[in-house]
Design a protein around this motif. Structure first.
Motif, short mmCIF file in Angstrom:
data_model
loop_
_atom_site.label_atom_id
_atom_site.label_comp_id
_atom_site.label_asym_id
_atom_site.label_seq_id
_atom_site.Cartn_x
_atom_site.Cartn_y
_atom_site.Cartn_z
N TRP A 405 0.83 -1.21 0.00
CA TRP A 405 0.00 0.00 0.00
C TRP A 405 0.86 1.26 0.00
N ARG A 408 2.25 1.77 -3.39
CA ARG A 408 1.22 2.29 -4.28
C ARG A 408 1.01 3.79 -4.02
N ARG A 409 1.10 4.17 -2.75
CA ARG A 409 0.96 5.59 -2.42
C ARG A 409 2.07 6.42 -3.07
N THR A 412 1.47 6.42 -7.26
CA THR A 412 0.21 6.84 -7.87
C THR A 412 -0.15 8.24 -7.39
N ARG A 413 -1.26 8.74 -7.89
CA ARG A 413 -1.70 10.08 -7.51
C ARG A 413 -2.13 10.17 -6.06
N LEU A 414 -2.34 9.03 -5.42
CA LEU A 414 -2.75 9.04 -4.02
C LEU A 414 -1.76 9.79 -3.15
N GLU A 421 -6.14 11.79 2.09
CA GLU A 421 -5.99 10.41 2.54
C GLU A 421 -6.19 10.29 4.05
#
Length: 812
Positions: A405, A408-409, A412-414, A421
């Protein structure tokens, strides 16, 4: 630095391949035309220098330093690795000088005594400051957590528990009920019951949680990006020699203290214990500036930071001995015997200070005091080992999913919306947590409830047992309750605990790593405590309904109190925390200090070792090592074994296809030629050889020291021009009478750089780097210089051999 989403991401702005984080060395402003430190991987080097610059003498008018070091020489840039060998050598020389002077006068003797005592005084100050901050954080967090549910009319600064302590109408059975404490529904609609009251309390609980988390993430983002996260991965990297300016500064301390209270109070699935290590290290780093011995020596400062890490755990859990062992086992890179003694003293002072403040209001230092009445039986090791297996599986699952996770953070745009968030995670946590009383309460309260051993007057639903079958003989005496059948309240509690377990397992994965201070000790312990309590109640009911089973007949007689569910919760908490962090000795000591359960060391040890074995079988890294690798920190893990049959020539730079190694010659290069070489390359240091033909090694000079010294020579030494010779030798060649004066750089030359031969096995090279704390080692063949191996070269090679991306070791 820019505050945009920094924490737990790659740092912007960088340095050379072994760059560590400088904890507060002096900054030196370079001229605008001086290129930055090495940002290139290839061949970048780090080495030692004497760090002491003396007066240059000669028949020519050379730079007169008046016995003072050139400012900036011997210090480190941000994101650089310190040279342990040089720092230890500097401290040894300083100590010898003080010792020799102490024999000359009384004043010098007093200075020597003061210098020897300064370390203990510093430890005293670190313990006092850390203990005071821990007490303040505990009291404030408890009050703000209760503020989400109501307010005390007799004094708004009282939390729920203290408010009802002052009431004359509080009963033992209903210790949390008193007229002075009003829920928000009672204040708004006048009644604590009913649908409208429930909705109002629900909405205000969610709103307070969102407000606290919003304030926390805003303060972190705007004022101190380093204040987010646990801080332990970065502390481990710093203690290994890396320099991160500002990570242990006063702004980070202030913001982390405030936002830690806000984050814990918001109800997020996180704890304050890990961040307390960061807070204590910030206190230590700031206090180091009061003492010259620690302000000017990075290696000595890291000894203080190792002790501060022990203080952090001591004041977070009330476990001073466990804190010392935690620093030794989990955090510290260099831990001499003197640091062990001082860590013990500092942890003692911190624990005493916290006990004096008495933040828990129970006159005890421990966070979860337990008092179990029944001894454990040998056959119970089977369920204890089962809890260890669960803890290992949970630890491996959590590490893999959380790292996935977090990766991925990053990709990505997150990762561009840290505030959104945090608010989304807080909203999901608050909305799902409120309906279940075991998820609504704070993590510490939940663990305390699960550790609790039921007594005759206990009103908890976990102690709601039905009356025993009168056909079964047995007496109830004192606080000792025989095993009894579960009542309706206990069945309800068990279902709520199953839902709480699922909730905690899932939400903790997404919470750890968000841009607020977040510890992992309490959430991991909560998961294990829930699983342990469920198993303990199951074993208790099994013993009640099936006393005739052969495995129970020998030790669990009818009417006896033979199963303690709270003990299973304690063992489960230990197993899950061990599975996540891979701690062993320090974890067991922390747990028995934390609970006062000295009799239960063997069950704790069995669960801890089982948890570690299971977790290691599924993945060798603990959560902190995984985050260090995720963030690309240049950290050589001492626990990782090097099992490949490669040689130094396979790792060194330059490779056969690369340009020749950039070197300086001893006495035939001019200032202009040196400046051209430095401008054309971005390496952190340069070997010095006799000549380009012989390549016989003379020493090693750091790029930073070279630039500073030449700049000072141009400003303060008359006649220095680009044609001036740069001399590294002890006996320079004769100079023409009318020529420009040379610049002597012997004082900044490291005359004893570490070298290995090109056929040295990499297993030995890695071991040398770990134990000596090297930044680089030069590679020779028959006395001729061939290349250089840096710490990052080793890390990239190890990543490549493990089929990982070697370019992840960038710290960019």
């Amino acid at each position: 630095m820019d505050g945009a989403g920094f924490c737990n991401d790659h740092y912007s702005g960088g340095a050379s391949d072994d760059d560590l984080v400088d904890i507060g060395g002096p900054h030196v402003d370079f001229a605008d035309d001086v290129p930055p430190l090495d940002r290139d991987y290839y061949g970048s080097g780090y080495g030692s220098g004497s760090g002491e610059v003396g007066t240059s003498n000669g028949h020519m008018k050379l730079l007169d330093l008046l016995d003072e070091a050139v400012p900036g020489v011997g210090t480190y840039e941000d994101f650089n690795t310190i040279d342990w060998v040089r720092e230890k050598s500097k401290d040894r020389d300083r100590h010898r000088e003080i010792t020799s002077k102490s024999k000359l006068s009384t004043w010098a003797l007093l200075q020597s005594v003061s210098d020897a005592f300064s370390g203990w005084l510093l430890m005293l100050l670190v313990g006092l400051s850390s203990g005071a901050l821990a007490g303040l954080i505990d009291i404030t967090a408890h009050w703000m957590t209760d503020l989400k549910e109501g307010v005390c009319l007799s004094g708004f600064w009282f939390n729920h528990e203290h408010c009802c302590w002052t009431s004359n109408e509080t009963t033992f059975q209903e210790r949390d009920r008193c007229p002075e404490w009003k829920s928000w529904a009672e204040l708004m609609v006048g009644t604590p019951e009913g649908a409208s009251a429930y909705i109002i309390n629900y909405l205000l609980y969610v709103c307070w949680a969102l407000l606290f988390s919003l304030l926390a993430v805003f303060l972190v983002r705007a004022f101190a990006p380093y204040a987010c996260g646990s801080g332990i991965p970065e502390i481990k990297t710093i203690l290994s020699g890396f320099i991160i300016r500002g990570y242990l500064g006063k702004w980070t301390l202030l913001i982390k203290t405030i936002t830690l209270v806000l984050a814990v109070s918001s109800g997020l699935s996180l704890g304050k214990e890990g961040p307390m290590v960061h807070v204590s290290c910030c206190c230590a780093n700031i206090l180091c500036h009061l003492f010259t011995k620690y302000r000017k020596n990075e290696a000595k400062r890291r000894e203080v930071l190792s002790a501060a890490a022990a203080v952090g755990v001591s004041v977070a859990f009330g476990a001073p001995i466990g804190g010392v062992l935690f620093s030794l086992e989990e955090v510290s890179y260099y831990f001499p015997l003197k640091t062990l003694w001082r860590s013990f003293f500092a942890a003692l002072v911190g624990a005493f200070t916290l006990r004096s403040i008495n933040p828990f209001g129970n006159s005890r230092l421990v966070l979860f005091y337990v008092e179990f009445h029944a001894p454990w039986h040998l056959l119970e090791l089977v369920p204890f080992v089962m809890l260890g297996i669960f803890g290992g599986l949970w630890g491996a699952l959590f590490i893999r999913t959380n790292i996935a996770w977090c990766r991925r953070r990053k990709t990505t745009r997150l990762g561009r919306f840290p505030v959104v968030e945090v608010l989304l995670v807080t909203l999901a946590t608050a909305v799902l947590a409120f309906p279940n009383e075991y998820t609504r309460m704070s993590g510490s309260e939940l663990i305390s409830e699960l550790f609790n051993d039921c007594s005759l007057l206990d009103s908890s639903k976990l102690c709601d047992y039905a009356e025993r079958d009168p056909a079964i003989n047995g007496s109830e005496s004192g606080n000792e309750l025989p095993d009894r059948p579960a009542g309706s309240g206990l069945y309800t509690a068990l279902w709520q605990l199953v839902l709480a377990l699922i909730f905690k397992v899932v939400i903790t994965i997404f919470t750890f790593g968000i841009k607020v201070p977040s510890g992992l000790f309490i959430p991991s312990m909560a998961v294990g405590a829930i699983a342990g309590r469920l198993l303990g109640v199951g074993m208790e009911q099994l013993a009640y309904y099936h006393p005739e089973w052969s495995m129970l007949k020998g030790w669990c007689t009818p009417g006896a109190d033979c199963i303690t569910p709270g003990l299973y919760a304690m063992v489960g908490a230990t197993a899950c925390l061990g599975g996540v962090t891979r701690m062993t000795v320090s974890l067991v000591v922390i747990m028995f200090e934390l609970t006062g359960g000295l009799e239960y060391i063997v069950p704790l040890m069995a669960a801890t070792m089982t948890s570690k074995w299971v977790a290691d079988a599924l993945g060798r890294e603990g959560i902190y090592e995984a985050h260090i690798r995720l963030n690309g920190y240049p950290f050589l893990e001492a626990k990782e074994e090097y099992a490949h049959q490669t040689l130094a020539m396979d790792v060194m730079r330059p490779r056969r296809s690369d340009p020749a190694l950039a070197v300086l010659t001893q006495d035939d290069m001019t200032v202009g030629q040196v400046e051209e070489l430095v401008a054309a390359t971005e390496y952190s240091g340069y070997p010095v050889v006799v000549s380009h033909d012989s390549l016989r090694l003379v020493g090693f000079v750091l790029r930073r020291d070279l630039l500073i010294f030449i700049e000072n020579a141009r400003k303060h030494q008359e006649g220095v021009v680009s044609a001036s010779l740069v001399l590294f030798g002890d006996h320079p060649p004769p100079q023409p009478a009318n020529g420009p004066p040379p610049v002597k750089l012997r004082s900044i030359l490291d005359l004893c750089p570490f070298t290995v031969t090109d056929h040295t096995p990499m297993e030995i090279v890695v071991d040398i780097f770990r134990k000596m704390g090297l930044r680089q080692s030069l590679v020779t063949h028959n006395g001729r210089l061939l290349g250089i191996i840096t710490k990052k070269d080793i890390l990239k090679h190890m990543a490549q051999m493990a089929n990982r991306d070697p370019d992840s070791i960038l710290f960019n």
